[in-house]
Design an enzyme around this catalytic site. Structure first.
Site, PDB file in Angstrom:
ATOM      1  N   GLU A  98       0.816  -1.217   0.000  1.00  0.00           N
ATOM      2  CA  GLU A  98       0.000   0.000   0.000  1.00  0.00           C
ATOM      3  C   GLU A  98       0.849   1.266   0.000  1.00  0.00           C
ATOM      4  OE1 GLU A  98      -3.491   0.535  -0.123  1.00  0.00           O
ATOM      5  OE2 GLU A  98      -2.624   2.513  -0.495  1.00  0.00           O
TER       6      GLU A  98
ATOM      7  N   VAL B 273       2.501   3.450  -3.261  1.00  0.00           N
ATOM      8  CA  VAL B 273       1.857   4.458  -4.127  1.00  0.00           C
ATOM      9  C   VAL B 273       1.121   5.466  -3.244  1.00  0.00           C
ATOM     10  CG1 VAL B 273       0.248   4.838  -6.026  1.00  0.00           C
ATOM     11  CG2 VAL B 273       1.507   2.686  -5.891  1.00  0.00           C
TER      12      VAL B 273
ATOM     13  N   GLY C 137       2.069   7.011  -0.674  1.00  0.00           N
ATOM     14  CA  GLY C 137       2.413   6.969   0.750  1.00  0.00           C
ATOM     15  C   GLY C 137       1.221   6.691   1.638  1.00  0.00           C
TER      16      GLY C 137
ATOM     17  N   GLY D 165      15.337  19.118   2.405  1.00  0.00           N
ATOM     18  CA  GLY D 165      15.117  17.675   2.548  1.00  0.00           C
ATOM     19  C   GLY D 165      13.927  17.164   1.746  1.00  0.00           C
TER      20      GLY D 165
ATOM     21  N   GLU E  90      16.025  14.549  -3.005  1.00  0.00           N
ATOM     22  CA  GLU E  90      17.257  13.800  -2.743  1.00  0.00           C
ATOM     23  C   GLU E  90      18.454  14.546  -3.333  1.00  0.00           C
ATOM     24  OE1 GLU E  90      17.337  10.722  -1.301  1.00  0.00           O
ATOM     25  OE2 GLU E  90      15.162  10.633  -1.070  1.00  0.00           O
TER      26      GLU E  90
ATOM     27  N   LYS F 297       4.941   4.220  -9.861  1.00  0.00           N
ATOM     28  CA  LYS F 297       3.634   4.176  -9.190  1.00  0.00           C
ATOM     29  C   LYS F 297       2.498   3.975 -10.192  1.00  0.00           C
ATOM     30  CE  LYS F 297       5.499   7.137  -5.585  1.00  0.00           C
ATOM     31  NZ  LYS F 297       5.711   8.547  -5.198  1.00  0.00           N
TER      32      LYS F 297
END
Ligand SMILES: NC(=O)c1ccc[n+]([C@@H]2O[C@H](COP(=O)([O-])OP(=O)(O)OC[C@H]3O[C@@H](n4cnc5c(N)ncnc54)[C@H](OP(=O)(O)O)[C@@H]3O)[C@@H](O)[C@H]2O)c1
Length: 437
Positions: free
Chosen positions: A133, A136, A138, A191, A194, A209
Site C-alpha cells: 500500500e 503508491v 504513501g 530535505g 534527494e 507508481k
C-alpha cells in the site's frame, strides 16, 4: 485461545530510514493497532549502520547485518522491507522472505514496478501475502482503493500527481517566480528532494507508481517496459506563466488508460485546466483522478510521502496480514496475468501547447501558420506575448504560444521539427500535452 490471547506476531524490519524508523515508533507505541485483536512486536531489525541515531531506542531488537538473513530468520513471522531500490539487497531479501513462506509488506515501488509479476508468482506459490500500500501515494490509500474498492468496476483511466517532490518544485516555481534549478536547490536543502534527484524529477518515481496502479486497474502484470517517461527538467518558468495566462497549470501527470486497442502508461509535464481537481493539488500533496464505467469520476488527495503517513500505510498492510489477507497480489492469480497490448505513444491523439521564442520581425506568424497548415495541424488558439519581466529572459525574442486541436503525436512532432528549423526561431520549440481528462 481467542485471537487477542495469541502471542504477538513478530516483525522483521529491514531499513530504518525515514519510513522504517517511523514504523518502529508506531509499533512500539501501539502494537495492537490491528482490528483483528492480535498485536505485533518488532523482533529483528537491519540497516547499514548499527550505530546511526534512529529517533527511537532500537537496542532492544535483534540486529542483523544482512537483511536477507533477517528475512529468513525463524524468529520473525512477517518481513517488512523498507530499504528501497528495484535490485540488490531489497529484492534479495523480499525473495528470501517469500521463499521462506513469510508474508511480506513493502513500500518499495521500484521493486514492485520492475519485479511485481515474478514476486507475485512466488508469493502465491508459497501461499503468503505480498502487500505494498505504501508504495503508491504513501499514506493516501490508492492501492487498496483500486485493488479492492473498485474491483468490480471497469476502470478506463487513472491520472495522478504521484511525486510530491515534483509537485513541490512546480508549486514553488509558480508562487515564488524562481527557476527550476533554484527551487530544486532549495528543495534539496529542505530535505524535500534527494541529493541525486533523478528518480523524482526524471519522472521515474511517478512512473513506478502509475505502472503499479495500471496493473491493479487493468488486471495485468506491472509492465515497466510500456511506460513512457518524461520528467520536469525542461519545464521553464516562462511556460508556467504562459500556461497560466491561457487558463492552465503545469503538473507532472502520471496517466494510464485502457481502451479496446490497448493500454498506455505515461508520465509527462501536462497542462491541466485550472478547474480540474488535479490542477489544485499543490505543494507536496499527491492526488489521483479515476474514471470508471460504473463509479464515474473519482478524486482523492493526500500525503504521498513522509514518515508518519507512510508508516501508517505499512501498518495497515500488516493489519491485513493479521486479518488473513488472501487475495491475489494483483487482480488475478499471477499465472493468469496477461500483458495488454501497449499503444504506440506517437499514435495517440492529444491537444498540445507549443511555445516558440521568435525574432520580433514581420512575417514570423505567417510562416509558423503556413508550416502548421502544411503538416495538417489545426490551431485552437494563437497568442503572441511580450516576454514577462519576471522570467528574466535575455534572448531578446518574443514568445508565441499556440494550442492545437487534438492530433496524433507524430503529426505534432513533425510540425515542431519543421517549425524549429525556421530561421526566425531563437530557441527550439517547447511542446507539452494538454490533458484530456
Ligand atoms: N520516504 C518516504 O516518504 C516514502 C514514501 C513512500 C514510499 N517510500 C519507500 O519506502 C522505502 C524506504 O524509503 P525511506 O525514505 O525510508 O529510505 P531511507 O530513509 O533512505 O532509508 C533506507 C534504509 O535502508 C537501509 N539500507 C540501505 N541499504 C542497505 C543495505 N544494503 N543493507 C541494510 N540496510 C540498508 C538504510 O540504512 P542506514 O540508515 O543505516 O543507511 C536506511 O535505514 C523505499 O522503497 C521508498 O521508495 C518512502
Amino acid at each position: 485461545m481467542t485471537r487477542s490471547d495469541r502471542p504477538p506476531h513478530r516483525l522483521g524490519v529491514a531499513g530504518l530510514g525515514t519510513v522504517g524508523a517511523a514504523l518502529v515508533k508506531l509499533v512500539s507505541a501501539r502494537g495492537d493497532f490491528a482490528p483483528s485483536g492480535e498485536s505485533v512486536v518488532i523482533s529483528g531489525i537491519s540497516a547499514r549502520s548499527r550505530s546511526a541515531p534512529r529517533g527511537a531506542d532500537v537496542s532492544c531488537y535483534d540486529w542483523f547485518e544482512d537483511p536477507v538473513a533477517l528475512a529468513r530468520s525463524p524468529d520473525i513471522d512477517i518481513f517488512v522491507e523498507l530499504i528501497g531500490g528495484s535490485e540488490g539487497v531489497a529484492r534479495a531479501a523480499v525473495e528470501a522472505a517469500l521463499q521462506a513462506g513469510k508474508p511480506v509488506v513493502t513500500a518499495n515501488k521500484a521493486l514492485i514496478a520492475h519485479h511485481g509479476a515474478a514476486l507475485a508468482a512466488l508469493a502465491e506459490a508459497k501461499g503468503v501475502p505480498l502487500l505494498f500500500e505504501a508504495a503508491v501515494m504513501g499514506g493516501t490509500p490508492a492501492v487498496k482503493l483500486v485493488r479492492e474498492a473498485l474491483v468490480a468496476d471497469q476502470i478506463h483511466s487513472i491520472a495522478g500527481i504521484l511525486n510530491g517532490t515534483c509537485n513541490y518544485i512546480l508549486t514553488q516555481m509558480e508562487q515564488s517566480g524562481s527557476s527550476f534549478s533554484q527551487v530544486l536547490k532549495q528543495a534539496q536543502a529542505l530535505g524535500y528532494a534527494e541529493a541525486d534527484p533523478t528518480t523524482d524529477v526524471g519522472g521515474f518515481d511517478a512512473a513506478h507508481k502509475i505502472v503499479i496502479l495500471a496493473a491493479l486497474a487493468f488486471g495485468g502484470p506491472p509492465d515497466w517496459g510500456v511506460a513512457e517517461v518524461e520528467g520536469l527538467e525542461g519545464v521553464d518558468l516562462l511556460d508556467i506563466r504562459l500556461a497560466g495566462d491561457l487558463g492552465y497549470r503545469i503538473k507532472l501527470v502520471a496517466a494510464a488508460a485502457k481502451s479496446a486497442e490497448g493500454v498506455s502508461v505515461r508520465v509527462h509535464p501536462t497542462l491541466l485546466p485550472l478547474d480540474h481537481p488535479l490542477a489544485r493539488a499543490d505543494g507536496a500533496l499527491n492526488a489521483l483522478f479515476i474514471q470508471g464505467e460504473n463509479t464515474g469520476r473519482m478524486f482523492i488527495q493526500g500525503p504521498g510521502a513522509g514518515p508518519g503517513p507512510t508508516a501508517a500505510a505499512v501498518a495497515a498492510d500488516i493489519a491485513d496480514v493479521l486479518a488473513g489477507a488472501k487475495r491475489p497480489v494483483f487482480q488475478r492469480p499471477a499465472a493468469q496475468l496477461a500483458r495488454a497490448r501497449a499503444l504506440v505513444p506517437k499514435a495517440l491523439a492529444t491537444k498540445a501547447y507549443i511555445r516558440l521564442i521568435v525574432r520580433d520581425e514581420p512575417g514570423v506568424i505567417a510562416s509558423v501558420s503556413e508550416t502548421l497548415a502544411e503538416c495538417g495541424l489545426s490551431i485552437d488558439s494563437f497568442l503572441q506575448k511580450h516576454m514577462p519581466e519576471s522570467v528574466g529572459d535575455a534572448s531578446g525574442g518574443v514568445p508565441i504560444v499556440l494550442t492545437t486541436h487534438p492530433a496524433v503525436e507524430s503529426v505534432i512532432f513533425d510540425a515542431i521539427a519543421r517549425i524549429g528549423a525556421l530561421p526566425t526561431m531563437i530557441t527550439p520549440p517547447r511542446m507539452m500535452r494538454i490533458a484530456n481528462i
